[in-house]
Design a protein around this motif. Structure first.
Motif, mmCIF file in Angstrom:
data_model
loop_
_atom_site.group_PDB
_atom_site.id
_atom_site.type_symbol
_atom_site.label_atom_id
_atom_site.label_comp_id
_atom_site.label_asym_id
_atom_site.label_seq_id
_atom_site.Cartn_x
_atom_site.Cartn_y
_atom_site.Cartn_z
ATOM 1 N N ARG A 694 0.843 -1.194 0.000
ATOM 2 C CA ARG A 694 0.000 0.000 0.000
ATOM 3 C C ARG A 694 0.880 1.247 0.000
ATOM 4 O O ARG A 694 2.025 1.214 0.447
ATOM 5 N N LEU A 695 0.334 2.336 -0.516
ATOM 6 C CA LEU A 695 1.040 3.617 -0.602
ATOM 7 C C LEU A 695 2.414 3.447 -1.252
ATOM 8 O O LEU A 695 3.460 3.756 -0.664
ATOM 9 N N PRO A 696 2.446 2.944 -2.495
ATOM 10 C CA PRO A 696 3.721 2.619 -3.148
ATOM 11 C C PRO A 696 4.606 3.817 -3.454
ATOM 12 O O PRO A 696 5.831 3.686 -3.469
ATOM 13 N N VAL A 697 4.021 4.985 -3.735
ATOM 14 C CA VAL A 697 4.838 6.164 -4.027
ATOM 15 C C VAL A 697 5.650 6.561 -2.801
ATOM 16 O O VAL A 697 6.868 6.800 -2.865
ATOM 17 N N THR A 698 4.977 6.627 -1.658
ATOM 18 C CA THR A 698 5.652 6.986 -0.422
ATOM 19 C C THR A 698 6.687 5.937 -0.041
ATOM 20 O O THR A 698 7.760 6.262 0.486
#
Length: 747
Positions: A694-698
């Motif tokens: 989850r939240l791959p960009v961060t």
């Protein structure tokens, strides 16, 4: 309830229509078996209005739809599915029928003496049946003709009562059991119950045993013969007595898998007295999408949207519905209230409802909350509201209680889903059927808590990510979820793009930019059709009936101005990869978590569809079959534009569910440890472990998984997706794909 013997391992939804018949579905059975599906889940298959693309406008519930291939086609499909070891789940529509139909025509001809007069919910105390079909011309005599035993108005044909012939068409019309009126009078003067605001869908009184038998006898015959193994019930909230109806349905289909299209608000549960396996899964959709959204972004998106007050937007939209669209319903209910201002008090109660409807005497807390809200906000109506409350609690199955409960769902659905969701456009990924746009995302602990509750309470409920009713497909929502990690960057881009190509209505403007990046690449025609519908549903600058031609022209011109903007295209490239990661993560979770997962047609590959009719487009099954054969032969596809990686996840998870059902019991949250632990969603079932990113960009921005590990339950584990042995280090476990599906021992 205990799951029945016909509970499928999963379902695959097919939208049957004249262009995709029983025979076309039969040709895909082999593909569905190889994909791993447990059952074919079909749209309504009873005879519907000519050319219907959805089948919910049934005109004859006693036969399979001829345009789909009729009874022979249905039986052939059922036999093929049985031969392949797949179930057959059929969508049924108990609340309404399309008019005209043979029963309705008989009522128009014979009035209250018709054998079918009690089949439809008609207020006979108000005289003739009001039919709002006339156009703007005031010269009715010139447009009406009598042809044989029918009164004709352009394409509309109405039966004449026996012995009413003779004289001018206007004189003949005056003798009928019905009155043709201007179409605008429907919302205020209609005297039969309808489906929402659609006057061509007349409500059916299935609470009467003879009506239940007439409308359900054929489908229940299919169930008894073993040709249909499951039923999906459309819109139970519109029924007079949903619980009684479902008990009758269960009695007629004791072993069938039975799910209801019931929208549950956060914290709401199905009535315990309903003998069903669960809902059609919008609650799971809300939770699974929510865990991929970063709540930290809420303030920035609120600022971008102008900080709208969600409760105020919702109240205004619901009031628009009660005061303009469902006036006839408010008046009919208000007339049952022996106190001043009955219709007004009823409308305020509808507006204040916290859920779609109550099921008195069950769910009385929801009703009580609505009562207190109205009394607090409108003390001038307190006495009338107290009268209504007393009557409902004294007689929770009386006509007043029944009609209030039937109608509250109409107000909530039209006011919230079909209006507010197009006005409150802060973050469109959350504006989904059953969604809560004011709740920005879902924490991992809460997600686990809700999944465990589903396993404990309704382990055989359906779960879904895309349906024929969703506002946008699962992959569009997955890509939009990435925006929550890039809030400042996206907000800056929207302000920059708006300066060049803004739409002169802020809510639609923000929705348009989200739609553009979420569904890219998209044709100008598809984007225009969506935005035109969104603008009319929002009812701010234009509506379906009151057109702002200049504004609609502006909307029509917008797509061609923005589709070749390199700045937009560059931004989409920035979020496409993380969007794919979210897509794979939410899909694997849906397919393996508690419940029976449904795959909407075509979504085993990337699907960037928008609201219907966009999501009813033809599916290229030849391409999917070809790609599946390569995967079955051992190919491990790249994560790219083809969508083959998603097909791999769907195939492996569905096949495992069907072939090893013993693995899909229980639910235990698993917790990663290390610097990136918050980026993992993981859980174990009986001999099964699921891991998603989850939240791959961060995650990437913070340096990746680094030393983060996921302690696995005892034993050796293998990733079903890759065939590789599993290790606790997430940098290794998730090196090929952002998801993993682990089983004990060798795959």
């Amino acid at each position: 309830m205990t799951p029945g013997p016909t509970q499928p391992s999963s379902t695959y939804r097919l939208q049957l229509r004249p262009e995709f018949t029983f025979a076309d579905a039969l040709r895909q059975v082999d593909y569905l078996r190889k994909l791993g599906a447990g059952a074919l889940y079909a749209s309504p298959v009873l005879d519907a209005a000519p050319g219907s693309a959805h089948g919910y406008d049934v005109v004859d519930p006693t036969r399979a739809r001829p345009e789909l291939g009729g009874e022979d086609g249905r039986r052939a499909l059922a036999a093929k599915l049985s031969e392949a070891g797949l179930g057959f789940v059929v969508d049924i529509v108990p609340n309404h029928m399309a008019v005209p139909n043979p029963w309705w025509q008989d009522v128009l001809r014979h009035g209250q003496s018709s054998a079918y007069a009690s089949y439809f919910d008609i207020d006979w105390s108000r005289g003739r049946i009001v039919l709002p079909v006339l156009g703007d011309s005031i010269d009715l005599t010139a447009e009406l003709t009598v042809e044989g035993d029918e009164l004709v108005y352009y394409d509309h044909r109405f039966p004449l009562a026996p012995g009413t012939e003779g004289g001018t068409p206007d004189e003949v019309h005056a003798r009928q059991h019905y009155e043709l009126v201007h179409w605008r009078r429907g919302n205020t003067e209609l005297n039969y119950r309808r489906f929402f605001d659609i006057t061509t869908l007349a409500a059916v009184r299935v609470e009467l045993p003879e009506v239940f038998q007439a409308t359900h006898g054929e489908v229940l015959r299919w169930v008894a013969a073993g040709e249909v193994t499951g039923l999906r019930v459309d819109h139970p909230d519109g029924l007079a007595d949903p619980g009684g109806y479902l008990r009758a349905l269960r009695a007629g289909a004791p072993d069938a898998w039975l799910v209801v299209e019931k929208i549950l608000h956060p914290g709401e549960n199905l009535p315990q007295s309903w003998p069903v396996d669960g809902t059609t899964g919008y609650d799971a959709l809300r939770e699974i999408t929510g865990v991929f959204v970063d709540p930290v972004a809420a303030p920035r998106f609120s600022l971008l949207a102008g900080s709208p007050d969600y409760p105020a937007v919702e109240e205004e939209a619901r009031r628009l519905v009660t005061d303009t669209i469902l006036v006839a319903e408010m008046r009919r209910i208000g007339a049952l209230v022996p106190a001043p201002h009955g219709p007004e008090a009823v409308a305020e109660l509808m507006i204040a409802f916290p859920v779609y409807r109550s099921y008195l005497p069950e769910g009385s807390a929801h009703w009580a909350l609505a009562v207190e809200r109205v009394k607090s906000k409108r003390p001038d109506l307190a006495s009338t509201v107290d009268t209504i409350d007393r009557l409902l609690r004294t007689d929770p199955r009386g006509e007043l209680a029944t009609r209030i409960q039937q109608t509250s769902g109409m107000v909530v659905a039209k006011g919230t889903e079909d209006t507010t969701f197009y006005r409150y456009t802060r973050f469109a990924a959350l504006n989904e059927v059953g969604g809560s746009p004011d709740h920005f995302g879902l924490g991992v602990p809460e997600f686990h808590e809700l999944a465990a509750a589903r396993e404990a309470g309704h382990p055989a409920t359906m779960t879904t990510l895309t349906t024929h009713d969703t506002k946008r497909s699962e992959d569009v929502r997955a890509r939009l979820a990435v925006l929550s990690e890039l809030a400042d960057e996206f907000a800056d881009a929207v302000e920059r793009w708006t300066e060049k190509h803004g739409i002169d209505e802020p809510a639609l403007n923000l929705l348009a930019w989200q739609t553009l990046v979420g569904a890219w690449p998209i044709t100008a025609d598809r984007l225009h059709e969506y935005l035109d519908k969104a603008a009319k549903e929002a009812k701010i600058r234009t509506t379906w009936t009151e057109h702002d031609e200049a504004f609609e022209a502006e909307i029509a011109a917008w797509p061609s101005r923005v589709l070749d903007d390199p700045d937009v295209e560059a931004f989409v490239e920035r979020i496409k990869g993380p969007g794919w990661s979210n897509s794979l993560g939410q899909k694997l979770i849906q397919l393996t978590a508690p419940g029976v997962p449904d795959v909407y047609q075509g979504t085993e590959l990337w699907d960037l569809s928008l609201v219907d009719p966009d999501n009813r487009r033809a599916v290229d099954y030849g391409l999917r079959h070809e790609m599946l054969e390569k995967i079955r032969a051992g190919e491990l596809p790249e994560i790219d534009d083809t969508g083959a990686a998603k097909l791999l996840v769907v195939h492996k998870a569905l096949t495992l569910r069907r072939e090893r059902p013993e693995l899909f019991h229980g639910y235990q949250p698993l917790h990663a440890e290390g610097p990136a632990a918050a980026h993992a969603v993981a859980f174990a079932r009986t001999g099964l472990v699921v891991v998603a990113t989850r939240l791959p960009v961060t995650l990437t921005a913070s340096g990746g998984w680094r030393d983060t590990v996921l302690p696995l339950p005892p034993g050796s584990w293998t990733d079903v997706l890759t065939g590789a042995p599993a290790v606790p280090e997430l940098s290794s476990l998730l090196s090929r794909y952002p998801v993993a599906l682990l089983v004990r021992g060798e795959a």
